[in-house]
Structures are given as structure tokens and as C-alpha cells.
Design a protein around this motif. Structure first.
Motif, PDB file in Angstrom:
ATOM      1  N   ASP A 378       0.812  -1.223   0.000  1.00  0.00           N
ATOM      2  CA  ASP A 378       0.000   0.000   0.000  1.00  0.00           C
ATOM      3  C   ASP A 378       0.841   1.266   0.000  1.00  0.00           C
ATOM      4  O   ASP A 378       0.324   2.359  -0.263  1.00  0.00           O
ATOM      5  CB  ASP A 378      -0.950   0.013   1.202  1.00  0.00           C
ATOM      6  N   ALA A 379       2.148   1.152   0.285  1.00  0.00           N
ATOM      7  CA  ALA A 379       2.960   2.363   0.420  1.00  0.00           C
ATOM      8  C   ALA A 379       4.400   2.102  -0.012  1.00  0.00           C
ATOM      9  O   ALA A 379       4.875   0.969  -0.032  1.00  0.00           O
ATOM     10  CB  ALA A 379       2.936   2.856   1.870  1.00  0.00           C
ATOM     11  N   LEU A 380       5.088   3.193  -0.354  1.00  0.00           N
ATOM     12  CA  LEU A 380       6.522   3.185  -0.635  1.00  0.00           C
ATOM     13  C   LEU A 380       7.207   4.112   0.360  1.00  0.00           C
ATOM     14  O   LEU A 380       6.631   5.129   0.773  1.00  0.00           O
ATOM     15  CB  LEU A 380       6.800   3.657  -2.059  1.00  0.00           C
ATOM     16  N   TYR A 381       8.467   3.788   0.721  1.00  0.00           N
ATOM     17  CA  TYR A 381       9.186   4.546   1.742  1.00  0.00           C
ATOM     18  C   TYR A 381      10.582   4.934   1.257  1.00  0.00           C
ATOM     19  O   TYR A 381      11.204   4.230   0.453  1.00  0.00           O
ATOM     20  CB  TYR A 381       9.334   3.710   3.016  1.00  0.00           C
ATOM     21  N   TRP A 382      11.067   6.049   1.791  1.00  0.00           N
ATOM     22  CA  TRP A 382      12.433   6.508   1.535  1.00  0.00           C
ATOM     23  C   TRP A 382      13.094   6.869   2.862  1.00  0.00           C
ATOM     24  O   TRP A 382      12.435   7.362   3.793  1.00  0.00           O
ATOM     25  CB  TRP A 382      12.451   7.745   0.633  1.00  0.00           C
ATOM     26  N   HIS A 383      14.402   6.642   2.950  1.00  0.00           N
ATOM     27  CA  HIS A 383      15.152   6.996   4.160  1.00  0.00           C
ATOM     28  C   HIS A 383      16.498   7.557   3.729  1.00  0.00           C
ATOM     29  O   HIS A 383      17.321   6.846   3.134  1.00  0.00           O
ATOM     30  CB  HIS A 383      15.344   5.767   5.049  1.00  0.00           C
ATOM     31  N   PHE A 384      16.715   8.839   4.003  1.00  0.00           N
ATOM     32  CA  PHE A 384      17.936   9.516   3.571  1.00  0.00           C
ATOM     33  C   PHE A 384      18.506  10.293   4.762  1.00  0.00           C
ATOM     34  O   PHE A 384      18.301  11.495   4.887  1.00  0.00           O
ATOM     35  CB  PHE A 384      17.623  10.455   2.403  1.00  0.00           C
ATOM     36  N   PRO A 385      19.243   9.626   5.669  1.00  0.00           N
ATOM     37  CA  PRO A 385      19.723  10.247   6.908  1.00  0.00           C
ATOM     38  C   PRO A 385      21.042  10.981   6.729  1.00  0.00           C
ATOM     39  O   PRO A 385      21.925  10.916   7.583  1.00  0.00           O
ATOM     40  CB  PRO A 385      19.876   9.038   7.836  1.00  0.00           C
ATOM     41  N   CYS A 386      21.171  11.705   5.624  1.00  0.00           N
ATOM     42  CA  CYS A 386      22.445  12.312   5.230  1.00  0.00           C
ATOM     43  C   CYS A 386      22.245  13.771   4.837  1.00  0.00           C
ATOM     44  O   CYS A 386      21.133  14.243   4.627  1.00  0.00           O
ATOM     45  CB  CYS A 386      23.045  11.568   4.040  1.00  0.00           C
ATOM     46  N   TYR A 387      23.363  14.458   4.707  1.00  0.00           N
ATOM     47  CA  TYR A 387      23.386  15.798   4.112  1.00  0.00           C
ATOM     48  C   TYR A 387      23.963  15.668   2.703  1.00  0.00           C
ATOM     49  O   TYR A 387      24.923  14.938   2.469  1.00  0.00           O
ATOM     50  CB  TYR A 387      24.247  16.746   4.929  1.00  0.00           C
ATOM     51  N   LEU A 388      23.365  16.380   1.776  1.00  0.00           N
ATOM     52  CA  LEU A 388      23.862  16.383   0.413  1.00  0.00           C
ATOM     53  C   LEU A 388      23.430  17.674  -0.258  1.00  0.00           C
ATOM     54  O   LEU A 388      22.249  17.865  -0.560  1.00  0.00           O
ATOM     55  CB  LEU A 388      23.315  15.185  -0.376  1.00  0.00           C
ATOM     56  N   LEU A 443       5.071   6.001   8.510  1.00  0.00           N
ATOM     57  CA  LEU A 443       6.494   6.183   8.225  1.00  0.00           C
ATOM     58  C   LEU A 443       7.332   5.846   9.448  1.00  0.00           C
ATOM     59  O   LEU A 443       8.354   5.150   9.362  1.00  0.00           O
ATOM     60  CB  LEU A 443       6.751   7.624   7.775  1.00  0.00           C
ATOM     61  N   GLN A 444       6.900   6.316  10.613  1.00  0.00           N
ATOM     62  CA  GLN A 444       7.629   6.023  11.844  1.00  0.00           C
ATOM     63  C   GLN A 444       7.601   4.534  12.169  1.00  0.00           C
ATOM     64  O   GLN A 444       8.610   3.958  12.603  1.00  0.00           O
ATOM     65  CB  GLN A 444       7.038   6.836  12.991  1.00  0.00           C
ATOM     66  N   ALA A 445       6.440   3.887  11.954  1.00  0.00           N
ATOM     67  CA  ALA A 445       6.316   2.449  12.220  1.00  0.00           C
ATOM     68  C   ALA A 445       7.218   1.648  11.285  1.00  0.00           C
ATOM     69  O   ALA A 445       7.841   0.656  11.693  1.00  0.00           O
ATOM     70  CB  ALA A 445       4.865   2.015  12.069  1.00  0.00           C
ATOM     71  N   TRP A 446       7.290   2.071  10.028  1.00  0.00           N
ATOM     72  CA  TRP A 446       8.165   1.387   9.077  1.00  0.00           C
ATOM     73  C   TRP A 446       9.625   1.512   9.495  1.00  0.00           C
ATOM     74  O   TRP A 446      10.375   0.532   9.452  1.00  0.00           O
ATOM     75  CB  TRP A 446       7.963   1.973   7.677  1.00  0.00           C
ATOM     76  N   ARG A 447      10.033   2.711   9.908  1.00  0.00           N
ATOM     77  CA  ARG A 447      11.428   2.901  10.334  1.00  0.00           C
ATOM     78  C   ARG A 447      11.758   2.002  11.517  1.00  0.00           C
ATOM     79  O   ARG A 447      12.853   1.421  11.582  1.00  0.00           O
ATOM     80  CB  ARG A 447      11.686   4.369  10.695  1.00  0.00           C
TER      81      ARG A 447
END
Length: 480
Positions: A378-388, A443-447
Motif C-alpha cells: 500500500d505504500a513506498l518509503y524513503w530513508h535519507f539520513p544524510c546531508y547532500l 512512516l515512523q512504524a516502518w522505520r
């Protein structure tokens, strides 16, 4: 051999013998040519509406296959997308979040970013390794960017590929005169070495692999360096685009010429498949590793917002077309799909079992390609814990028509209705609080479920003026 195994073996042998007796042979396993472009924008090819850049060979894939109008990368830049393609996993599984260090750019940012992994974990099972069980041979031709040659254990030959070659092995390791990798958006590879052009030479190697392995199922991972800047196009194509009258911007000439050079080589791959009578048993994928690079105002992501390095649509939504064997009519699929979906798709097409002890997050696209069904998630997720560049650590979720972006520096969120507002111009977080809360909680639950690390440690060298830049979410204002 126990009784149950003996019965199964006897039944299988009988079936094979009957098939042989009646002249029935199992369908051959399809070959795969996976064409991956670097930094190609969402609107930089003809099948996505570009009327200036000529891409007839790339457009052939679309005209004879399926175009995905909501195709996404798992990340907004090169290395993590490639890692997700090769493993079928979300970025927190393998830890490849960005290219190089996770603190690229100004080191006086607010948080200490999560450390980045620059190579695939030793226990990852790549798609090349997984396809071996189904009798496939495989080649990685072009950009790898998930390890260094001085670390052979991180390179393609140690990750299941039977053949691998990079541009520098063909003599293209020199930087262009006056180039600076810090300002060019990445390694400043020289597109020319004497009279030879890197895109042409990589295609030469891809064709050699096809011809040497035409008698067995193969995977050709053709990962071009183009169209990564700095651009060094063929002079004859530059002259062509300088004389074209429908240039939407005066600065597109070199970029357009670089894209068409790729298209010429896609045509050469088609010709090789046809010459060797392989086309009608070959699946052809065309994809970009992230959105267009707007650093030199070249890539065309409009009407999408942003570009490479951002979780805005322009950074992660890319052109995707897939041609299946026997396909002759163009189809359009609006279902959101992601780069980690290629892994289970190839497994299903090849009849290969998923590897044991290797989690696959993606979902096979075979039903979408054949028009026989849809996806379960039902959903797609992204995680980008960086600076760029202008991007600070963040995460995102797309659920239906809605997309939510969360910024980790201060917990701000932005909510967009992509159906009504694909350019992400209207933040609905205050207006649709219930929707924003639902997506934020998911989103928080997925993380939590995937053990995705979130940066929280303050940077002792933090300088507030260094973080007050555009692109960090709604001009620094609280959205909720």
C-alpha cells in the motif's frame, strides 16, 4: 534417496520424457538487458514528452512495451539506488544511503548524519548471484560505484557477476582538464580517450558479452556513465543541436547531445539482439538512477519539483520503460513502482527461487508487465539520513496519491497530493491534519520495523547560518 524424493524424481523424469516424445520443450528462460542511465531527468526522453532531444531507440522500448509514469528510485542519488537494484532491499537493510560520506557539503550542519556504507555487505545476495541458480551468466558493464578496485571483495566479480568492466579499464580514467570533482557533482570522467567515446566503448563490451553468451540465458547490466556531468558530447551531435530550432533553453545543447549518444547505443544493443535472433526472448529495461541533475540547469524534471539529491519528486521520480518478449503495443502503467522491484521481477521471469536468508523488500512487476494483476503493498518509503548539497536528513512515504516528507533536523513534515499537485507546490500538512498524521505514523512504524537509524546527535561545530539554505523544506518554517 527416500521414497518421497524418488516418487518426485520419477514423476519429473516421466513428464520430461513425455514432453520430448511429443516434441514439447520447456519455454527458454528470457535474457535480460538492463540499461541504467546516470542522472537522466524525468522528462529527458521522447516517451516522456521531450520534443527537443531525439531518442528514437529508447522510445522503441516504450512503443513496444510498458511505460511506468510513477517509477521511483529508492534514493535521490547514484550508489544507494544501485545497491537497491542489486539487492532488492530498502536502504536501511544494506546501509548504502548516499555516495561517499554522509556529511558531504558543509560540515557545520545541525546534526551528525548517520554513517554511510560505501559497499554492499558481505552477506548480501545480489541479483547476479540469485540468477546463477537458474543457469544465468551475468555481466556488469560500466559504472559500479559500490566499492573500489583496490578492494576486489567489493567489486562485481566478487558479487556474482561473471564478467565486469569499468570505464577506467578501457582507458577513460583521466579527469577533464580543469575539472574539479567537488564541483562537478561527482567523478570527472573524461568521455573521450583519443578518438574513442566512453558510451560507445561500453556498448562494444556489452555486445561482445551478448554474442559470446547467446546460447545460454544471460543478464547484461549495462550501466552507462552518461549522462553524468561534466558533459563532453560528440562534436557532430553538438553541431546538430546547435542548429535545431525548437530548443526550449539555450543551454541544453551539450546535454541533449550526450543523451542522444546514449540513444544511438541503445539502438546498437537492439541491433545486436536482432542480429543474433535474441530480441524476442529478451526483456529490455530502461531506467535512471535518480532524477535529473539541476546543478548546471541541464536535466528536465518539469513539472516535478527539485532534482538529484532531493526527496522531492524531481529527485526520485524517473523514466522507466520495459519491453517484454513478444510485446508490440505500447502500454502505460500508473501504479507506483520502485527500483528494488527489479530484483523479484527478474527472479520470477527467470524461474529462480528467492535466496534464503536474504530479505527482499521489492515486489515483482510481472503481473503489471503482463497486465494480469497489480501489487499488494500500500505504500513506498524513503530513508535519507544524510546531508547532500541543499538536502538535510529526511524520510518520506507515498500512500495512494499522498506523499509526506519528514525532516529530521526539527521534525517538520510536508504533505502533498501528487495527483492534483505533481510539482509539490502546495503543502497540505496544516489543512489535512488527519492524513498527515496517518502517513507520519506509518512512516515512523516502518522505520522502527526495518531498524532505520535516524540522526539525533547535535553537531558541536554547528553554525546556524550554514543551514539556512533553500531546499530544506518550506523555507525553514514550521509546517504543523
Amino acid at each position: 534417496m527416500n521414497r518421497r524424493a524418488f516418487i518426485a524424481f520419477t514423476a519429473a523424469s516421466t513428464l520430461i520424457n513425455r514432453q520430448s516424445a511429443f516434441g514439447i520443450r520447456p519455454a527458454p528462460k528470457p535474457n535480460v538487458v538492463f540499461i541504467l542511465i546516470d542522472d537522466l531527468g524525468w522528462g529527458d526522453v521522447g516517451f516522456m514528452g521531450n520534443e527537443f532531444i531525439e531518442t528514437p531507440n529508447i522510445d522503441r522500448i516504450a512503443k513496444e512495451g510498458v511505460v511506468f509514469t510513477n517509477a521511483y528510485c529508492n534514493a535521490p542519488n547514484c550508489a544507494p539506488t544501485r545497491a537497491c537494484i542489486l539487492t532488492g532491499q530498502y536502504t536501511p537493510r544494506h546501509g548504502v544511503y548516499t555516495v561517499g560520506e554522509s556529511k558531504r557539503g558543509d560540515t557545520r550542519n545541525k546534526l551528525i548524519p548517520i554513517e554511510n556504507t560505501q559497499r554492499l555487505p558481505a552477506d548480501s545476495v545480489t541479483i547476479a548471484e540469485a540468477l546463477k541458480t537458474a543457469g544465468y551468466t551475468s555481466a556488469c558493464v560500466g559504472m559500479w560505484n559500490l566499492g573500489r578496485s583496490r578492494e576486489p571483495e567489493s567489486m562485481p566479480l566478487a558479487k556474482g557477476f561473471d564478467y565486469a568492466i569499468e570505464p577506467k579499464q578501457l582507458g577513460f580514467q583521466h579527469q577533464m582538464e580543469g575539472s574539479d570533482s567537488r564541483n562537478s557533482g561527482g567523478p570527472a570522467l573524461n568521455y573521450f580517450e583519443g578518438e574513442e567515446y566512453v558510451t560507445d566503448r561500453l556498448t562494444d563490451k556489452g555486445i561482445e558479452f551478448i554474442e559470446k553468451n547467446k546460447g545460454r540465458p544471460f543478464l547484461l547490466y549495462q550501466a552507462y556513465h552518461a549522462v553524468h556531468r561534466p558533459y563532453q558530447p560528440k562534436p557532430e551531435l553538438v553541431a546538430k543541436y546547435k542548429n535545431k530550432g525548437n530548443n526550449p533553453r539555450g543551454d541544453l545543447v551539450e546535454y541533449a547531445a550526450t543523451v542522444e549518444a546514449v540513444d544511438q547505443n541503445v539502438g546498437r544493443l537492439f541491433a545486436a539482439l536482432e542480429k543474433n535472433r535474441l530480441l524476442e526472448n529478451t526483456v529490455v529495461f530502461f531506467f535512471s538512477d535518480n532524477g535529473g541533475d539541476l546543478g548546471q540547469k541541464q536535466g528536465t524534471n518539469a513539472p516535478l519539483k527539485g532534482g538529484k539529491g532531493q526527496l522531492s519528486e524531481g529527485g526520485i521520480r524517473v523514466p522507466l520503460a520495459v519491453r517484454m518478449p513478444g510485446s508490440t503495443l505500447a502500454q502505460v502503467c500508473t501504479t507506483p513502482v520502485m527500483s528494488f522491484d527489479f530484483y523479484p521481477t527478474l527472479l520470477e521471469l527467470a524461474g529462480a527461487a528467492p535466496p534464503k536468508k536474504h530479505i527482499v523488500d521489492g515486489e515483482s512487476l510481472v503481473h503489471l508487465l503482463r497486465g494480469t494483476g497489480t501489487l499488494k503493498r500500500d505504500a513506498l518509503y524513503w530513508h535519507f539520513p544524510c546531508y547532500l548539497g541543499k538536502t538535510s536528513p529526511c524520510g518520506a512515504i507515498r500512500l495512494g496519491d499522498y506523499k509526506l516528507i519528514e525532516y529530521f533536523e526539527d521534525g517538520r513534515v510536508e504533505l502533498f497530493n501528487l495527483k492534483d499537485d505533481p510539482g509539490e507546490t502546495s503543502n497540505l500538512a496544516r489543512e489535512k491534519i488527519k492524513v498527515a498524521d496517518e502517513l507520519h505514523q506509518k512512516l515512523q512504524a516502518w522505520r522502527k520495523a526495518i531498524h532505520a537509524p535516524v540522526p539525533t546527535e547535535p553537531n558541536p561545530d554547528y553554525a546556524p547560518s550554514s543551514s539556512n539554505r533553500k531546499g530544506r523544506g518550506n523555507g525553514g518554517k514550521k509546517t504543523r
